[in-house]
Motif scaffolding. Sequence first.
Motif, PDB file in Angstrom:
ATOM      1  N   UNK A 290       0.855  -1.165   0.000  1.00 41.55           N
ATOM      2  CA  UNK A 290       0.000   0.000   0.000  1.00 41.55           C
ATOM      3  C   UNK A 290       0.897   1.222   0.000  1.00 41.55           C
ATOM      4  N   UNK A 291       0.662   2.134  -0.891  1.00 45.02           N
ATOM      5  CA  UNK A 291       1.392   3.399  -0.974  1.00 45.02           C
ATOM      6  C   UNK A 291       2.903   3.198  -0.950  1.00 45.02           C
ATOM      7  N   UNK A 292       3.396   2.276  -1.744  1.00 39.02           N
ATOM      8  CA  UNK A 292       4.824   1.970  -1.892  1.00 39.02           C
ATOM      9  C   UNK A 292       5.475   1.388  -0.637  1.00 39.02           C
ATOM     10  N   UNK A 293       4.675   0.857   0.271  1.00 39.07           N
ATOM     11  CA  UNK A 293       5.173   0.111   1.422  1.00 39.07           C
ATOM     12  C   UNK A 293       4.691  -1.326   1.245  1.00 39.07           C
TER      13      UNK A 293
ATOM     14  N   UNK B 113       0.577  -0.365   7.530  1.00 40.03           N
ATOM     15  CA  UNK B 113       0.031   0.957   7.221  1.00 40.03           C
ATOM     16  C   UNK B 113       1.140   1.987   7.351  1.00 40.03           C
ATOM     17  N   UNK B 114       1.446   2.686   6.244  1.00 39.03           N
ATOM     18  CA  UNK B 114       2.410   3.783   6.363  1.00 39.03           C
ATOM     19  C   UNK B 114       1.773   4.942   7.142  1.00 39.03           C
ATOM     20  N   UNK B 115       2.588   5.769   7.752  1.00 36.01           N
ATOM     21  CA  UNK B 115       2.093   6.897   8.534  1.00 36.01           C
ATOM     22  C   UNK B 115       1.127   7.734   7.695  1.00 36.01           C
ATOM     23  N   UNK B 116      -0.070   7.923   8.210  1.00 38.77           N
ATOM     24  CA  UNK B 116      -1.074   8.722   7.520  1.00 38.77           C
ATOM     25  C   UNK B 116      -1.749   8.014   6.356  1.00 38.77           C
ATOM     26  N   UNK B 117      -1.463   6.744   6.158  1.00 32.45           N
ATOM     27  CA  UNK B 117      -2.009   6.025   5.013  1.00 32.45           C
ATOM     28  C   UNK B 117      -3.073   5.018   5.406  1.00 32.45           C
ATOM     29  N   UNK B 118      -3.440   4.209   4.439  1.00 33.29           N
ATOM     30  CA  UNK B 118      -4.454   3.175   4.640  1.00 33.29           C
ATOM     31  C   UNK B 118      -3.781   1.823   4.880  1.00 33.29           C
ATOM     32  N   UNK B 119      -4.503   0.914   5.548  1.00 35.18           N
ATOM     33  CA  UNK B 119      -3.990  -0.427   5.783  1.00 35.18           C
ATOM     34  C   UNK B 119      -3.922  -1.185   4.469  1.00 35.18           C
ATOM     35  N   UNK B 120      -2.912  -2.023   4.352  1.00 32.09           N
ATOM     36  CA  UNK B 120      -2.777  -2.886   3.180  1.00 32.09           C
ATOM     37  C   UNK B 120      -3.735  -4.064   3.309  1.00 32.09           C
ATOM     38  N   UNK B 121      -3.798  -4.879   2.267  1.00 30.63           N
ATOM     39  CA  UNK B 121      -4.485  -6.162   2.369  1.00 30.63           C
ATOM     40  C   UNK B 121      -3.647  -7.072   3.253  1.00 30.63           C
ATOM     41  N   UNK B 122      -4.065  -8.326   3.394  1.00 28.31           N
ATOM     42  CA  UNK B 122      -3.385  -9.258   4.275  1.00 28.31           C
ATOM     43  C   UNK B 122      -2.349 -10.091   3.529  1.00 28.31           C
ATOM     44  N   UNK B 123      -1.242 -10.349   4.181  1.00 22.96           N
ATOM     45  CA  UNK B 123      -0.235 -11.290   3.704  1.00 22.96           C
ATOM     46  C   UNK B 123      -0.192 -12.431   4.706  1.00 22.96           C
TER      47      UNK B 123
END
Length: 154
Positions: free
Chosen positions: A42-45, A135-145
């Motif tokens: 998510x967002x390059x993380x 979740x990067x700071x200020x971003x949204x949670x990624x999907x699950x791994x």
Amino acid sequence: MTKTARIMTRTGSLVAAAAVTALAFPAQAHAAAVACGGGVSTQNIGARGCISAERWQDGGGIYWRDITAHALLTNSRSRASWVEYEAYSQAGGDWVKMGSGRTIVERRSTIGPIAIASKTRVCDTVKVTIRVHVRPAGGAWSNWSSAATSQCQT
């Protein structure tokens, strides 16, 4: 100092350092291997959920396993980022939160596997699955791994 003497000194230093390292970090006969699942981002993380299970026996003859959830984090951004992560486990039933954490991941780098949390359970044939999201700071949670183990051994 001649070239040969410098090479011998350098070689001796390397051998001594290796010997000290071997003494400082003895090999564990029951060291658990870390197995990682697929990646999410998510967002390059990016993150990969990882799991390790180490088997041991108590004095009463019962075998146990220590299950540890890990995260392998990658930051492909051009700047360092704070990253939050959570791990959940499932062993045939509902998902239970194992733990969470937060770390900074430098720009364009990968860190880990970072141990998030551990859980001890009786050895059985039930498949244990962990899942991790970030979740990067200020971003949204990624999907699950996810990552799983069904064996009660290292």
